[in-house]
Structures are given as structure tokens and as C-alpha cells.
Write an enzyme that holds these catalytic residues in place. Structure first.
Site, PDB file in Angstrom:
ATOM      1  N   ASP A 258       0.820  -1.212   0.000  1.00 50.62           N
ATOM      2  CA  ASP A 258       0.000   0.000   0.000  1.00 50.62           C
ATOM      3  C   ASP A 258       0.853   1.262   0.000  1.00 50.62           C
ATOM      4  O   ASP A 258       0.370   2.334  -0.353  1.00 50.62           O
ATOM      5  CB  ASP A 258      -0.930  -0.008   1.224  1.00 50.62           C
ATOM      6  CG  ASP A 258      -1.943   1.122   1.187  1.00 50.62           C
ATOM      7  OD1 ASP A 258      -2.710   1.185   0.208  1.00 50.62           O
ATOM      8  OD2 ASP A 258      -1.965   1.938   2.119  1.00 50.62           O
ATOM      9  N   ARG A 259       2.127   1.151   0.405  1.00 50.80           N
ATOM     10  CA  ARG A 259       3.008   2.325   0.442  1.00 50.80           C
ATOM     11  C   ARG A 259       3.484   2.732  -0.935  1.00 50.80           C
ATOM     12  O   ARG A 259       3.958   3.856  -1.127  1.00 50.80           O
ATOM     13  CB  ARG A 259       4.225   2.050   1.337  1.00 50.80           C
ATOM     14  CG  ARG A 259       3.878   1.895   2.795  1.00 50.80           C
ATOM     15  CD  ARG A 259       3.334   3.174   3.376  1.00 50.80           C
ATOM     16  NE  ARG A 259       2.834   2.970   4.727  1.00 50.80           N
ATOM     17  CZ  ARG A 259       2.197   3.894   5.421  1.00 50.80           C
ATOM     18  NH1 ARG A 259       1.952   5.061   4.871  1.00 50.80           N
ATOM     19  NH2 ARG A 259       1.766   3.637   6.641  1.00 50.80           N
ATOM     20  N   LEU A 339      -7.833   6.489   2.206  1.00 52.65           N
ATOM     21  CA  LEU A 339      -7.953   7.557   1.204  1.00 52.65           C
ATOM     22  C   LEU A 339      -6.681   7.725   0.379  1.00 52.65           C
ATOM     23  O   LEU A 339      -6.609   8.657  -0.423  1.00 52.65           O
ATOM     24  CB  LEU A 339      -8.274   8.890   1.907  1.00 52.65           C
ATOM     25  CG  LEU A 339      -9.600   8.934   2.675  1.00 52.65           C
ATOM     26  CD1 LEU A 339      -9.739  10.259   3.409  1.00 52.65           C
ATOM     27  CD2 LEU A 339     -10.779   8.732   1.728  1.00 52.65           C
ATOM     28  N   ARG A 340      -5.713   6.837   0.575  1.00 48.35           N
ATOM     29  CA  ARG A 340      -4.472   6.975  -0.182  1.00 48.35           C
ATOM     30  C   ARG A 340      -4.713   6.788  -1.676  1.00 48.35           C
ATOM     31  O   ARG A 340      -4.058   7.437  -2.499  1.00 48.35           O
ATOM     32  CB  ARG A 340      -3.435   5.978   0.324  1.00 48.35           C
ATOM     33  CG  ARG A 340      -2.049   6.233  -0.231  1.00 48.35           C
ATOM     34  CD  ARG A 340      -0.987   5.376   0.432  1.00 48.35           C
ATOM     35  NE  ARG A 340      -0.642   5.894   1.745  1.00 48.35           N
ATOM     36  CZ  ARG A 340      -0.806   5.227   2.874  1.00 48.35           C
ATOM     37  NH1 ARG A 340      -1.343   4.021   2.839  1.00 48.35           N
ATOM     38  NH2 ARG A 340      -0.466   5.751   4.027  1.00 48.35           N
ATOM     39  N   GLY A 341      -5.656   5.943  -2.042  1.00 42.50           N
ATOM     40  CA  GLY A 341      -5.969   5.741  -3.459  1.00 42.50           C
ATOM     41  C   GLY A 341      -6.498   7.006  -4.112  1.00 42.50           C
ATOM     42  O   GLY A 341      -6.096   7.358  -5.239  1.00 42.50           O
TER      43      GLY A 341
END
Length: 405
Positions: A258-259, A339-341
Site C-alpha cells: 500500500d506504500r 484515502l491513499r488511493g
């Protein structure tokens, strides 16, 4: 007591005394050898340092394969260009078959990286103007109003070997200073060298768990905190994380996956004509790297110029509210955690618009990046019959109101 007995008795202490004196005399040079100012030790230290500098210079002078000469791998090349335009996108994860040139493509980015301004002779690559990117000593001098000497240097690309120790990655106590000066000093590690640069991990899915934890911590906070051997230091460690690997050799931990801002997939070239061309180009490069690079000088200059223009234009690029809402809707329908996407897709769309010379993001810009930004953030479904990238495009087409082309 007879004369012979007296002689033997009196000579024994004298003999032991002479032996002790000889031993002490023999030890004296040995003690001097280990003193801090011993010239022999200094010569050895200088020789080792000179060899290290020579190896570093040779590595820096080693020619790399030109980025513009790479055949295929459009998805990976586009993702790399987006990250060079906007490093805040968060790096790239490249997964593909063995022998597809993943490492070659990553290392070819060295020629495209811009120059940055750093504090001269600072091992942490500190910024002379941004306090958030300064090492403790530089920050103290900056707050005291001292004049900082600066230099223009290329962005670092640091390789993280699979066998690296945690001390080498994070940094540890400087043994040489501890022995020679008797003081505690910090020896910066790879995270310090990678600050404001690129950290590349080949075969990242084989990386030891304790190193993965270190990368997760630094990638999340942008800082590296070291607490060991009586040393306490915190320095900036903001880098673009690029990883490559073969999916057959194991999956990557979801927290680390995910990073990565983008996820590119590489496949083996199938067309015989392209395969032959790749072999011929690589053979020509191996035979004469300098001549091969000269052949692509014009193309390389064009790519560098376009990237420079895009970086200058990026701050002026706007994202209409309608497109922002649609990006978030796509993420919500795909059930993306966090919300990183949303954030990464918006940043990448701005970079794509800047790359084509526009100041406003369009649907086409979002289309070009959304698969790269979201495919690795979907929850794994063992019963799924379609690829994650295809699923992302299906939802995108429905939300944005046009059929997938």
C-alpha cells in the site's frame, strides 16, 4: 650451603627479572601500535577509505542503459515518468517475469533525474531552505542564522541489497571515531543517503521482515529515528520507493504494498521481431556502451526537456471538482481501504496533464493513471474471474460515463 647452591639460588630471581623486563619491552611496541595516533593504523585506514572512494567513483562512472532505448514496458516507463514529475505520488512497485529488464529500466532513470540543491558536505542530503528536510545539525545552524554553503547535485538512487543489515540501513555508532577519539558519533545509513532521492529494492518480495518494518516506518513518517548504543538521533528520510520482483517468488506484505503509489505489471515480449530487436540492442550496448549511448543522445535530451517543462508546469495544473468527485466515487465502488488511493490518483492525474503540457486535468489523464494507482489496493478475491486492472477500468468506465476502449 655450598657455592653451587648459592649461585643457583641467587641467579633465579635475576633470571625472572630479566625475562619480565624482556616481556615488557616486547609489549611496548604492541601498545604503541594500538594508540589512536599510530601511523601504521592511520595508513591502513586511509588505504581502506581510498579503496572505498575509488569503488564509489567507478560505480558512478559505470554507464547505464539509456531510458529512451528501452523497448516495450510502456506501463512501467509511464509510471516512472509520473514519479519523476511529482515525487509525492509515492513510488512504483514493478512485478513481472524473470529477465524482462525491470532492474535495467529502473537504473536507466538516473539520467532523467534533476539536480537538487543540498547543504554542502552533508551526508543527509539536507535542503538549505526547507526545515522539514534538514538534519539536526543543519537545522540548528539554520535557526541560528548561519550561512549554509550549498551545492547542486543529482538526485541519489540508492540500492538496498537483500542481505543488508538493519544497522547499515538505519545507521549506527561510528566505530572509528569511538576508537580513535573516544566520542560517540552517528554513522548515517542508506536511509540518510536516500533522503530526497530514490530507494530501489530489487526482489522486494524477498526482503526480510525486520527491514520491511524499517521501510514502513520511514515511508509512513518521512523520518528515521535511531535509538541505540547511547545515540539518539532523528533525521529526514523522504524518498521515492521503487521495488521490483517476480510474483512467482512470493507475495508482498499488504502494508508495504500500500506504500507504493503505483503498481506496474511487466510481461515478456511475445513478438519474435521485438525479441530479436531487444537482443540486438542489448548486445550493442554490452559491446560498446559509450557509442550506444551516443546514438540515443537526441532522444534522451528530448525526454529530459519534456520532464523539465512538466515539473515547471505542475504547480499550475488544476483538477476540476467534478473529476475529483468521480475519482473518489471509483475508489468507493472498488471498496478501496483508506484515502491513499484517492490522493495518489489525483496527484498522478495532475502529473499526466503536466506531461502533455496542459493546465487542467481531463478524463483521459485519469484514465491513463487510475489502473496503475488502484489495482494493488483492491482486496484479494480468490473467486475472481477477471484481473484487478480490468475491474478498475470497468468501474472507471461506468462512473465517467463512457465505454472502455
Amino acid at each position: 650451603m655450598n657455592k653451587t647452591t648459592c649461585l643457583s639460588t641467587s641467579s633465579a630471581p635475576a633470571k625472572h627479572a630479566r625475562q619480565a623486563s624482556a616481556r615488557n619491552h616486547a609489549r611496548t611496541p604492541l601498545r604503541n601500535m594500538v594508540k589512536a595516533n599510530n601511523p601504521n593504523r592511520m595508513l591502513v585506514t586511509c588505504a581502506v577509505a581510498e579503496v572505498a572512494r575509488s569503488e564509489t567513483a567507478n560505480a558512478a562512472a559505470r554507464p547505464v542503459y539509456p531510458f529512451s532505448a528501452i523497448i516495450g514496458q510502456e506501463e512501467m516507463k509511464f509510471a516512472a515518468i509520473m514519479n519523476i514529475i511529482d515525487p509525492n505520488i509515492g513510488g512504483i512497485m514493478v512485478m513481472g517475469d524473470r529477465g524482462t529488464g525491470k532492474s535495467t529500466t529502473v537504473r536507466s532513470l538516473v539520467d532523467l533525474l534533476p539536480l537538487i540543491e543540498v547543504v554542502k558536505d552533508d551526508p543527509f542530503m539536507s535542503s538549505p531552505t526547507d526545515p522539514n528536510l534538514m538534519a539536526p545539525e543543519v537545522l540548528a545552524a539554520y535557526r541560528a542564522g548561519k550561512q549554509l554553503q550549498t551545492a547542486q547535485v543529482p538526485i541519489n538512487m540508492v540500492d538496498l541489497p537483500l542481505g543488508a543489515t538493519e544497522d547499515r540501513v538505519c545507521g549506527t555508532i561510528d566505530i572509528e571515531k569511538a576508537l580513535t577519539e573516544g566520542t560517540k558519533a552517528f554513522e548515517p545509513g542508506l536511509l540518510a543517503k536516500a533522503n530526497r532521492g530514490i530507494l530501489y529494492v530489487d526482489e522486494v518480495n524477498l526482503l526480510d521482515d525486520h527491514l520491511v518494518d524499517v521501510l514502513l516506518d520511514s515511508a509512513a513518517s518521512g523520518w528515521n529515528t535511531v535509538e541505540r548504543e547511547g545515540i539518539s538521533i532523528c533525521h529526514p528520510a523522504r524518498f521515492i520507493l521503487i521495488g521490483s520482483g517476480n510474483p512467482e517468488e512470493g507475495e508482498l506484505r499488504p502494508q508495504l504494498l500500500d506504500r507504493f503509489g503505483m503498481h506496474a505489471q511487466i510481461t515478456t515480449v511475445k513478438l519474435p521481431e521485438e525479441r530479436v530487436r531487444v537482443v540486438e540492442e542489448r548486445t550493442a550496448f554490452d559491446s560498446s556502451p559509450k557509442d550506444f549511448r551516443k546514438k540515443y543522445e537526441v532522444q534522451q535530451s528530448e525526454v529530459i526537456s519534456k520532464l523539465s517543462d512538466a515539473r515547471a508546469l505542475l504547480p499550475a495544473v488544476q483538477v476540476p471538482m467534478e473529476i475529483r468527485l468521480k475519482i473518489s466515487q471509483v475508489c468507493a465502488e472498488l471498496d478501496v481501504d483508506g484515502l491513499r488511493g484517492d490522493l495518489v490518483t489525483t496527484r498522478a492525474a495532475r502529473a499526466a496533464a503536466a506531461y502533455r503540457g496542459a493546465t487542467e486535468v481531463t478524463d483521459e489523464d485519469v484514465y491513463s493513471v487510475i489502473t496503475l494507482c488502484l489495482r494493488h489496493r483492491l482486496r484479494k478475491d480468490p473467486m475472481a474471474t477477471i484481473d484487478e486492472g480490468t475491474k478498475v477500468l470497468e468501474v472507471f468506465s461506468r462512473v465517467f460515463g463512457y465505454d472502455e476502449e
